[in-house]
Design a protein around this motif. Structure first.
Motif, mmCIF file in Angstrom:
data_model
loop_
_atom_site.group_PDB
_atom_site.id
_atom_site.type_symbol
_atom_site.label_atom_id
_atom_site.label_comp_id
_atom_site.label_asym_id
_atom_site.label_seq_id
_atom_site.Cartn_x
_atom_site.Cartn_y
_atom_site.Cartn_z
ATOM 1 N N THR A 18 0.363 0.270 -5.505
ATOM 2 C CA THR A 18 -0.317 -0.400 -4.806
ATOM 3 C C THR A 18 0.842 -0.992 -3.253
ATOM 4 N N THR A 19 2.739 -0.879 -4.631
ATOM 5 C CA THR A 19 3.558 -1.050 -3.753
ATOM 6 C C THR A 19 4.580 0.310 -3.445
ATOM 7 N N VAL A 20 4.654 0.148 -2.031
ATOM 8 C CA VAL A 20 5.658 1.332 -1.439
ATOM 9 C C VAL A 20 6.666 1.416 -1.219
ATOM 10 N N PHE A 21 8.231 1.676 -2.079
ATOM 11 C CA PHE A 21 9.253 1.755 -1.579
ATOM 12 C C PHE A 21 9.436 2.604 -0.333
ATOM 13 N N GLY A 22 10.285 2.493 0.017
ATOM 14 C CA GLY A 22 10.575 3.452 1.835
ATOM 15 C C GLY A 22 11.624 3.373 2.651
ATOM 16 N N ASN A 23 10.959 4.074 3.560
ATOM 17 C CA ASN A 23 12.158 4.639 4.801
ATOM 18 C C ASN A 23 11.331 6.005 5.382
ATOM 19 N N PRO A 24 10.198 4.476 6.466
ATOM 20 C CA PRO A 24 9.653 5.595 6.857
ATOM 21 C C PRO A 24 10.709 7.091 7.986
ATOM 22 N N GLY A 25 10.482 8.151 7.975
ATOM 23 C CA GLY A 25 10.039 9.133 9.342
ATOM 24 C C GLY A 25 9.163 9.405 9.569
ATOM 25 N N SER A 26 8.921 10.590 10.420
ATOM 26 C CA SER A 26 8.047 10.344 11.044
ATOM 27 C C SER A 26 6.817 11.970 10.410
ATOM 28 N N ASN A 27 7.527 12.738 9.739
ATOM 29 C CA ASN A 27 6.643 13.046 7.967
ATOM 30 C C ASN A 27 5.462 12.531 7.660
ATOM 31 N N GLU A 28 6.206 11.233 7.019
ATOM 32 C CA GLU A 28 5.686 10.596 6.430
ATOM 33 C C GLU A 28 4.343 9.270 6.931
ATOM 34 N N LEU A 29 3.923 9.263 8.425
ATOM 35 C CA LEU A 29 3.840 8.669 8.714
ATOM 36 C C LEU A 29 2.076 8.780 8.872
ATOM 37 N N PRO A 30 1.587 10.044 8.369
ATOM 38 C CA PRO A 30 0.226 9.713 8.054
ATOM 39 C C PRO A 30 -0.220 9.709 7.100
ATOM 40 N N PHE A 31 0.340 9.810 6.637
ATOM 41 C CA PHE A 31 0.062 9.111 4.616
ATOM 42 C C PHE A 31 0.185 7.771 4.463
ATOM 43 N N LEU A 32 1.138 7.038 5.120
ATOM 44 C CA LEU A 32 1.453 5.578 5.556
ATOM 45 C C LEU A 32 -0.161 5.135 6.266
ATOM 46 N N SER A 33 -0.564 5.807 7.244
ATOM 47 C CA SER A 33 -1.478 5.686 7.994
ATOM 48 C C SER A 33 -3.084 4.184 7.420
#
Length: 526
Positions: A18-33
């Protein structure tokens, strides 16, 4: 039916990721929603820092960590940091966003062409699901591969998959459970215990897996029962044994000839939780002294298969350690008389000797402090001055890839909020993971960074001498002021002028990140 994303989030929640380490880009936004309540997103400003934080977090917590990377560019940025996680056998679940499925073939902008191939052969497993409905199963496989193989597993997911409907079989993944047991068989156990009991002059070589697997104190009991010397395996990334214990001989040299010389006179070398061996300097010679038998116990199949010498038992070191303690018996009383720490070396100039810095850390920091160290040129000074007697006290970049130290310290502090954490970072390596300071400031991570500034890549000066290259360019780093850099990221920082000021600063309470810059004299790793 629920969406693929909803099933994936529920699965990750059940697995404790449940802890997500990241640096988001456009391709990742649907997963993070729509991340469920209870999820935490830890933002890093560069993918190398993201993976370094996740690496430290997973090592310190003892659980896999979830990493979110951006397509090909973000995955490529993370590769250097992943080398340390691979060498430390850190279980990471690395998710990367991919272009929408209809756009992959034409190689639209932000397509990761053949995404699994980009990460191989570095990660232990890499895949891209064949269709959206396979995403929940593939995600579960990534989690279980990371756990079972003890390393980073990679999954690339096209971003339009997350909003697709899952099929009727998808919820079954929520109940999946995969476990592993690796105890030796009865005959294997008898042979091993017999070989150890029959040894006249046994020696132990312990790897970072001993600390990672919670065997620190059991290793002490086994060593005291055997009564022989103990080395940490070369290039050790976790401390598997108290470094001032009377049986401890230090880190085994990382060259073939000097390692052989160190082991001379022993009829048996038992290697627990380490490869045989991770050499660094190419100093050829015999792998083992004449008449010395080596037995390696490791869960790492690859390490067992590639070893150039000795016998190997692929088994859980914890099960083998318990077997030996039962078969051999344990001493009635523990060994006392830990070796005293020598007086620290000093300098005549304005710069402090690294030993003075480490003596101050040893005396002013709590005994249970966890140290994340990335200052290679001060290795010999570190081991001369420190007195580490607790599990989880030491973390080091396992593959030697610079950039682990600062992010790793943030990750360790996030995983162990009740334990003091100090990053001991050289000025050469600090530049590789400096953006982690921003994350530490944003999350108010209680962390002390001791920045050792000697103005050069000190280890490379030493290595240049070994290689007969005294005139290589690009080794000096003048004009760097990390106090100003840290303050720009929001971390309070100060320049330390002497030992008394350093000791006073270290004794102050810590309620967030801080950086102490100390100018130090140039020393060598050995």
């Amino acid at each position: 039916m629920p969406s693929v994303r909803r099933i994936a989030h529920a699965f990750l929640e059940r697995q404790g990721l449940t802890t997500v380490f990241g640096n988001p880009g456009s391709n990742e936004l649907p997963f993070l929603s729509g991340l469920p309540d209870g999820f935490r997103y830890v933002l890093g400003l560069h993918e190398g820092a993201v993976v370094g934080m996740a690496d430290g977090y997973a090592q310190a917590s003892g659980r896999p960590a979830l990493v979110s990377l951006h397509s090909a560019a973000g995955s490529g940025n993370a590769l250097g940091a992943l080398t340390n996680a691979v060498a430390a056998r850190t279980p990471l679940v690395v998710l990367a966003g991919q272009q929408a499925r209809p756009a992959i073939g034409p190689e639209a902008y932000l397509t990761n062409v053949d995404a699994p191939a980009l990460m191989r052969p570095l990660v232990c497993w890499a895949a891209e699901p064949a269709c959206a409905r396979d995403v929940p199963r593939a995600l579960a496989q990534a989690v279980f591969e990371a756990r079972l193989r003890r390393g980073p597993a990679f999954l690339s997911v096209p971003y339009d998959d997350w909003t697709a409907d899952a099929d009727e079989n998808a919820p079954a993944v929520l109940e999946r459970r995969v476990e592993r047991a690796g105890a030796p068989g009865a005959e294997q156990g008898r042979r091993l215990a017999g070989a150890v009991a029959a040894a006249r002059r046994p020696a132990l070589v312990l790897g970072g897996d001993i600390d990672a697997d919670g065997l620190f104190h059991d290793a002490v009991r086994l060593a005291e029962r055997l009564g022989g010397p103990v080395w940490a395996a070369p290039s050790v990334f976790r401390l598997p044994f108290p470094n001032r214990h009377p049986l401890f001989r230090g880190v085994l040299p990382a060259g073939i000839e000097p390692a052989c010389r160190a082991l001379a006179g022993h009829d048996l070398v038992l290697v627990l939780g380490a490869p045989v061996f991770r050499y660094h300097e190419h100093l050829p010679g015999r792998y083992l002294p004449e008449g010395t038998r080596l037995i390696q116990v490791t869960e790492d199949v690859s390490a067992a298969a590639r070893a150039p010498v000795g016998e190997a038992l692929v088994a859980d070191p914890a099960a083998v350690t318990r077997l030996l303690l039962t078969a051999l018996g344990t001493p009635d009383t523990p060994v006392h008389g830990y070796r005293p720490v020598p007086a620290p070396a000093g300098t005549r100039g304005p710069r402090l000797h690294p030993e003075e810095v480490f003596a101050a850390l040893r005396e002013e920091q709590p005994a249970d402090t966890a140290y994340v160290v990335e200052s290679t040129s001060t290795n010999s000074s570190w081991w001369r001055q420190m007195d580490l007697r607790r599990p989880g006290s030491y973390y080091f970049p396992a593959a030697g890839g610079l950039g682990f130290g600062l992010p790793g310290a943030v990750g360790v502090a996030l995983a162990r909020p009740g334990r003091p954490v100090v990053g001991v970072i050289g000025d050469g390596s600090a530049n590789y993971g400096i953006t982690a300071l921003w994350t530490a400031a944003r999350l108010r991570v209680p962390l002390t960074v001791v920045l050792l500034r000697n103005g050069t890549y000190g280890a490379l000066h030493w290595f240049g001498g070994l290689l007969g290259v005294p005139d290589a360019p690009g080794l000096d780093l003048p004009g760097l002021d990390f106090t100003r850099i840290a303050e720009g990221y929001g971390v309070p920082a100060r320049q330390i002028g002497g030992v008394a000021e350093l000791r006073a600063a270290l004794s102050e309470p810590v309620d967030g990140p801080r950086l102490l810059q100390v100018d130090t004299a140039l020393t060598t790793p050995a």
